[in-house]
Write an enzyme that holds these catalytic residues in place. Sequence first.
Site, PDB file in Angstrom:
ATOM      1  N   SER A   1     -28.086 -49.480 -13.446  1.00 22.25           N
ATOM      2  CA  SER A   1     -27.413 -48.572 -12.527  1.00 22.25           C
ATOM      3  C   SER A   1     -28.103 -48.227 -11.510  1.00 22.25           C
ATOM      4  CB  SER A   1     -26.840 -47.817 -13.584  1.00 22.25           C
ATOM      5  OG  SER A   1     -27.566 -46.888 -13.993  1.00 22.25           O
ATOM      6  N   TYR A   2     -29.466 -47.995 -11.549  1.00 20.61           N
ATOM      7  CA  TYR A   2     -30.122 -47.432 -10.573  1.00 20.61           C
ATOM      8  C   TYR A   2     -29.917 -48.271  -9.096  1.00 20.61           C
ATOM      9  CZ  TYR A   2     -32.918 -44.731 -13.952  1.00 20.61           C
ATOM     10  OH  TYR A   2     -32.987 -43.940 -14.968  1.00 20.61           O
ATOM     11  N   ALA A   3     -29.516 -47.729  -8.173  1.00 24.28           N
ATOM     12  CA  ALA A   3     -29.406 -48.289  -6.856  1.00 24.28           C
ATOM     13  C   ALA A   3     -28.200 -49.539  -6.935  1.00 24.28           C
ATOM     14  CB  ALA A   3     -30.446 -48.598  -6.126  1.00 24.28           C
TER      15      ALA A   3
END
Length: 320
Positions: free
Chosen positions: A52-54
């Site tokens: 889900s990071y970036a």
Amino acid sequence: MQRARIGTTGLEVSRLALGTMTWSRDTDDGEAADQLDLFLDAGGTLIDTAASYADGGSEALIGRLLTAAHSRGDVQICTKAGIRRTRSGGVVDASRDTMLDTLDASLERLGTDHVDLWLVHQHDATTPIDETLHALEIAVNSGRARYVGVSNFPGWATAQIAALAGRRPSIAATEMEYSLLQRGIEREVVPATKALGMGVLAWSPLGRGVLTGKYRHAIPADSRAASEHLSGFVAPYLDDRAGSIVEAVSIASDGLGVQPQEVALAWVLARPFIASAVVGARTAEQLTPSLAAPDLRLASAIAEALDEVSAIDLGYPERR
């Protein structure tokens, strides 16, 4: 840099992990490359990321760096799944299909056939725990993940999933927020991990950047607290209690002739239940002081003073 075992498993990781939450968003390829070089040169091995990071951008950047400049064997990768992207934002979803689909997408972005540690990013109150466990079991049995664990689970859920898992496979670790500004896991999560042989990875050990002292007098224009998408992340730690703890850290760092983040990290790493602390930075320059922290040993008087100023209330049923 020293290494430590994750709980009672055979997995050894560097005492600091390189956090990549801002990679590809606030940290570009060049800065990320500089950070990774610096981290590996200091003896670090563990890179922490999440699908889900970036929206996958962090994993993709890591994959590019490993393809261009480093061998996969130089690093250990920890990533997370269980937050599904929708048009209205992220939704917690630890169902089997979402978990495994996300893992496959992560592996493709990372350019590897396995991750060293795969975590359920957040507790899902709607998916049966056995279904999530089945996804973890499939990941390990298929070789796509070497070890599995959880992240941001409350104490009761940590104990539940570890107890139900048994050895099919065992839950190796939990990754939780932990710092002088946030010691909540000491109430129930830490006792659960001790009883069940799990290791603890500390995310945001610098109190979301506040323990660096950068917010003592004002909010810098280029800081997370001034960022449109991260200001709410930092805001909870800009109160009077946090200010008192930051001052104590600053006094200690001045006396020792080191940076405040070195003191804050050294305090976290001295906790016997912490295997590794995840440090993230926007630039290599910001990362540099943190890399010295594993070698700093705080005198007992300093450690006790920091314990006291940051102590949390323990009441029923933890203490009677």
